[in-house]
Design a protein around this motif. Structure first.
Motif, PDB file in Angstrom:
ATOM      1  N   ALA A  39       0.775  -0.545   0.250  1.00 13.04           N
ATOM      2  CA  ALA A  39       0.130   0.032   0.232  1.00 13.04           C
ATOM      3  C   ALA A  39       0.754   1.523  -0.293  1.00 13.04           C
ATOM      4  CB  ALA A  39      -0.833  -0.136   1.120  1.00 13.04           C
ATOM      5  N   LEU A  40       1.854   1.234   0.697  1.00 12.59           N
ATOM      6  CA  LEU A  40       2.969   2.300   1.241  1.00 12.59           C
ATOM      7  C   LEU A  40       3.743   2.408  -0.914  1.00 12.59           C
ATOM      8  CD1 LEU A  40       3.857   1.722   4.494  1.00 12.59           C
ATOM      9  CD2 LEU A  40       2.411   3.646   3.444  1.00 12.59           C
ATOM     10  N   SER A  41       3.861   1.982  -1.318  1.00 12.03           N
ATOM     11  CA  SER A  41       4.626   1.449  -2.648  1.00 12.03           C
ATOM     12  C   SER A  41       3.541   2.504  -3.173  1.00 12.03           C
ATOM     13  CB  SER A  41       4.894   0.510  -2.846  1.00 12.03           C
ATOM     14  OG  SER A  41       4.257  -0.399  -3.490  1.00 12.03           O
ATOM     15  N   LEU A  77      -3.849 -11.282  -5.091  1.00 15.57           N
ATOM     16  CA  LEU A  77      -4.345  -9.867  -4.656  1.00 15.57           C
ATOM     17  C   LEU A  77      -5.119  -8.710  -5.111  1.00 15.57           C
ATOM     18  CD1 LEU A  77      -2.802  -8.231  -1.940  1.00 15.57           C
ATOM     19  CD2 LEU A  77      -1.603  -7.254  -4.378  1.00 15.57           C
ATOM     20  N   VAL A  78      -5.791  -7.545  -4.439  1.00 17.38           N
ATOM     21  CA  VAL A  78      -7.483  -7.244  -4.470  1.00 17.38           C
ATOM     22  C   VAL A  78      -6.849  -5.345  -4.359  1.00 17.38           C
ATOM     23  CG1 VAL A  78      -9.401  -5.976  -5.239  1.00 17.38           C
ATOM     24  CG2 VAL A  78      -8.600  -8.357  -5.809  1.00 17.38           C
ATOM     25  N   ILE A  79      -7.149  -4.614  -5.610  1.00 18.02           N
ATOM     26  CA  ILE A  79      -6.061  -3.030  -5.223  1.00 18.02           C
ATOM     27  C   ILE A  79      -7.594  -2.337  -5.608  1.00 18.02           C
ATOM     28  CG2 ILE A  79      -3.845  -1.428  -5.490  1.00 18.02           C
ATOM     29  CD1 ILE A  79      -2.671  -3.449  -6.261  1.00 18.02           C
ATOM     30  N   GLN A  80      -7.618  -1.426  -4.461  1.00 23.40           N
ATOM     31  CA  GLN A  80      -8.644  -0.615  -5.019  1.00 23.40           C
ATOM     32  C   GLN A  80      -7.943   0.959  -4.452  1.00 23.40           C
ATOM     33  OE1 GLN A  80     -12.017  -2.876  -2.498  1.00 23.40           O
ATOM     34  NE2 GLN A  80     -12.944  -1.656  -4.313  1.00 23.40           N
ATOM     35  N   ILE A  81      -8.777   2.053  -5.347  1.00 21.93           N
ATOM     36  CA  ILE A  81      -8.007   3.438  -5.383  1.00 21.93           C
ATOM     37  C   ILE A  81      -8.762   3.702  -5.197  1.00 21.93           C
ATOM     38  CG2 ILE A  81      -6.029   5.194  -5.399  1.00 21.93           C
ATOM     39  CD1 ILE A  81      -4.671   2.317  -6.534  1.00 21.93           C
ATOM     40  N   TRP A  82      -9.471   5.092  -4.061  1.00 23.05           N
ATOM     41  CA  TRP A  82     -10.528   6.216  -4.097  1.00 23.05           C
ATOM     42  C   TRP A  82      -9.420   7.416  -4.459  1.00 23.05           C
ATOM     43  CZ3 TRP A  82     -11.321   1.787  -1.428  1.00 23.05           C
ATOM     44  CH2 TRP A  82     -12.594   0.874  -1.833  1.00 23.05           C
ATOM     45  N   TYR A 130      -9.617   2.985  -8.924  1.00 21.69           N
ATOM     46  CA  TYR A 130      -8.844   2.127  -9.312  1.00 21.69           C
ATOM     47  C   TYR A 130      -9.275   0.732  -8.643  1.00 21.69           C
ATOM     48  CZ  TYR A 130      -4.820  -1.997 -10.744  1.00 21.69           C
ATOM     49  OH  TYR A 130      -4.312  -2.979 -11.072  1.00 21.69           O
ATOM     50  N   TYR A 131      -9.235  -0.387  -9.357  1.00 20.91           N
ATOM     51  CA  TYR A 131     -10.227  -1.278  -9.448  1.00 20.91           C
ATOM     52  C   TYR A 131     -10.383  -2.571  -9.949  1.00 20.91           C
ATOM     53  CZ  TYR A 131     -13.924  -4.662  -6.595  1.00 20.91           C
ATOM     54  OH  TYR A 131     -14.323  -5.023  -5.889  1.00 20.91           O
ATOM     55  N   SER A 132      -8.773  -2.866  -9.500  1.00 21.10           N
ATOM     56  CA  SER A 132      -7.786  -4.360 -10.249  1.00 21.10           C
ATOM     57  C   SER A 132      -9.564  -5.384 -10.247  1.00 21.10           C
ATOM     58  CB  SER A 132      -6.807  -4.492  -9.493  1.00 21.10           C
ATOM     59  OG  SER A 132      -6.731  -5.282  -7.934  1.00 21.10           O
ATOM     60  N   TRP A 176     -12.040 -12.039   3.395  1.00 22.86           N
ATOM     61  CA  TRP A 176     -10.504 -11.740   3.070  1.00 22.86           C
ATOM     62  C   TRP A 176     -10.128 -10.985   4.261  1.00 22.86           C
ATOM     63  CZ3 TRP A 176      -9.282 -10.955  -1.869  1.00 22.86           C
ATOM     64  CH2 TRP A 176     -10.458 -11.632  -3.627  1.00 22.86           C
ATOM     65  N   ARG A 177      -8.572 -10.447   4.054  1.00 19.21           N
ATOM     66  CA  ARG A 177      -7.990  -9.810   4.407  1.00 19.21           C
ATOM     67  C   ARG A 177      -8.007  -8.475   4.376  1.00 19.21           C
ATOM     68  NH1 ARG A 177      -6.958  -9.015  10.803  1.00 19.21           N
ATOM     69  NH2 ARG A 177      -5.562  -8.294  10.405  1.00 19.21           N
ATOM     70  N   VAL A 178      -8.343  -7.235   4.513  1.00 19.88           N
ATOM     71  CA  VAL A 178      -8.063  -5.933   4.005  1.00 19.88           C
ATOM     72  C   VAL A 178      -7.385  -5.147   5.083  1.00 19.88           C
ATOM     73  CG1 VAL A 178      -9.775  -3.924   3.056  1.00 19.88           C
ATOM     74  CG2 VAL A 178     -10.624  -6.866   3.106  1.00 19.88           C
TER      75      VAL A 178
END
Length: 472
Positions: free
Chosen positions: A47-49, A68-73, A81-83, A107-109
């Motif tokens: 997340a930090l990267s 891994l699933v990535i979401q960005i708001w 972004y939503y992988s 899921w671990r979020v």
């Protein structure tokens, strides 16, 4: 499953299997905890990267749903972004670590603020669980593979441990039937030594019993030889009789000889029946009043006493009779007192008396049988309890029939013969039977002079022996 070796093997293997299962569960939990910590750290670093600058494009979706699933708001809540758009994750991020339950599993979020964006990374828990299971299996697999080897080692070790038992078994098999010597205990394990000691104790008791049996059979055979020889001689005299008087006298002698032989056989059978009872457990006895038993014994011998002109009586005060109780076998006790009463009647001259007294019941009953016969010399009072012992003319002979045996009331002629001076004509077994029964009931039998200095007084104490006779 009667084999100790097989039972130990199965028991140890089952115990080991249970221990492996429990260890596997513990290892799995520990591995899952470590995997969670490792993957949580990985989510945080990823997340930090991610880029902290704002951008407006939303990339196309990925087809794979694993990993891994990535979401960005943006800060305004616009999805940038939503992988994996098809993954059913929450549409809003909750900062920090959370575990989300979805139809596709847990899921671990992890969500965090990165620059102007809100970043959320999610990972299925099944990946972490699979890794933990794999780590646990890799740890336990060598032990599972080694189970057959462990079973073989247990089989060998248990077999070596049971080797002393096999040695004892082989030694028992190799022994002759008459070999009753004790087994050596040197070199035996502590677990086997008590078994060998118990076996040696049993062999010792068996050896003693066999010696007593051999002595009894030898004595019985020796004692039966004389009356049988006498019977054979009397039969020959009967065959040679010329007159009716000689024939009648020979028949009378033969009848007396048969009666004496039958009496000795009955005594032998009584003694053989009573000897095993000496080891009977006290729990097999019953509680019973003593006075009615003495009354039955006196009543059973009343006809014989009348035929011999002897006064036979029972002195049992009501106060003592009410509290006089013993634990024992009624038939055996009737044999004991019957032998003593019959013995007193046998050696008491006409006009004498035989008294059966219940003299004490303060702590335990005491019974005395006193007669006015010739008595027993003090030097022979202990020996008369030996089997087949016959004293001198002044000695009482234990020649009574066993309780329950049919007693003949002698005719006048035979009564005259029986009332003559006492002679050593008994079987020598009556008092031996008396002592055996007394010992089986925890009682003692003692012989004293009569109260007036004449005759014999026999005391049966159910509370143990007394050192001196009571005051006259």
């Amino acid at each position: 499953m009667r084999s100790i070796r097989r039972r130990l093997l199965v028991g140890l293997l089952i115990t080991l299997a249970i221990a492996l299962v429990l260890a596997g569960i513990a290892i799995f939990r520990q591995a899952r905890t470590e995997a969670n910590e490792l993957f949580d750290f990985q989510l945080q670093q990823m997340a930090l990267s991610l880029p902290a600058e704002s951008f407006s494009s939303v990339p196309g979706e990925h087809n794979d749903t694993e990993g891994l699933v990535i979401q960005i708001w943006s800060r305004n809540g616009v999805e940038l972004y939503y992988s994996h758009p098809r993954t059913p994750l929450p549409p809003r991020a909750e900062l920090g670590f959370t575990t989300v339950q979805t139809p596709a599993g847990d899921w671990r979020v992890y969500a965090a603020l990165v620059g102007d964006n809100v970043v959320q990374l999610a990972q299925p828990m099944v990946i972490r669980d699979s890794l933990a299971v794999s780590m646990a299996l890799r740890t336990l697999l060598p032990l599972v593979i080694a189970m057959p080897l462990l079973g073989l080692l247990v089989w060998i070790v248990v077999g070596r441990g049971l080797r002393p038992l096999r040695r004892v078994t082989k030694a028992l098999d190799a022994r002759a039937p008459g070999a009753l010597e004790a087994f050596p205990e040197a070199g035996l394990p502590d677990e086997v030594r008590p078994l060998v000691r118990a076996l040696n104790s049993l062999l010792g008791r068996l050896d003693e019993a066999l010696l007593q049996q051999k002595a009894f059979v030898a004595d019985a055979a020796h004692e039966l030889r004389t009356p049988l020889a006498a019977l054979q001689l009397q039969v020959q005299l009967l065959e040679r009789a010329q007159t009716n008087e000689e024939r009648a006298e020979a028949m009378r002698d033969l009848r007396d000889g048969v009666r004496r032989s039958s009496h000795m056989v009955a005594q032998l059978l009584t003694l053989a029946r009573q000897e095993p009872d000496a080891t009977r457990a006290a729990s097999a006895f019953v509680d019973m009043p003593l006075a009615p038993l003495l009354q039955d014994v006196v009543a059973h011998h009343a006809a014989l006493a009348v035929a011999r002109g002897i006064d036979l009586g029972l002195d049992a005060p009501d106060a003592l009779a009410a509290i006089s109780r013993v634990r024992g076998d009624a038939n055996a006790l009737q044999t004991l007192f019957g032998n003593l009463v019959d013995n007193a009647l046998k050696y008491t001259p006409p006009g004498g008396h035989v008294d059966v007294r219940l003299v004490s019941a303060t702590q335990s009953p005491v019974v005395e049988i006193e007669d006015t016969g010739p008595g027993i010399a003090p030097a022979e009072r202990e020996r008369v309890f030996d089997r087949f012992f016959r004293g001198g003319a002044a000695s009482v002979e234990a020649a009574s029939p066993s309780a329950g045996a049919t007693q003949e009331v002698p005719s006048s002629a035979s009564a005259e013969h029986d009332n003559a001076a006492p002679r050593a004509q008994g079987s020598g077994l009556g008092l031996a039977i008396v002592r055996n029964i007394a010992q089986a009931h925890g009682a003692s039998v003692e012989l004293f002079d009569g109260r007036n200095g004449r005759g014999l007084r026999v005391r049966v104490s159910f509370g143990g022996a007394t050192s001196v006779p009571p005051a006259l």
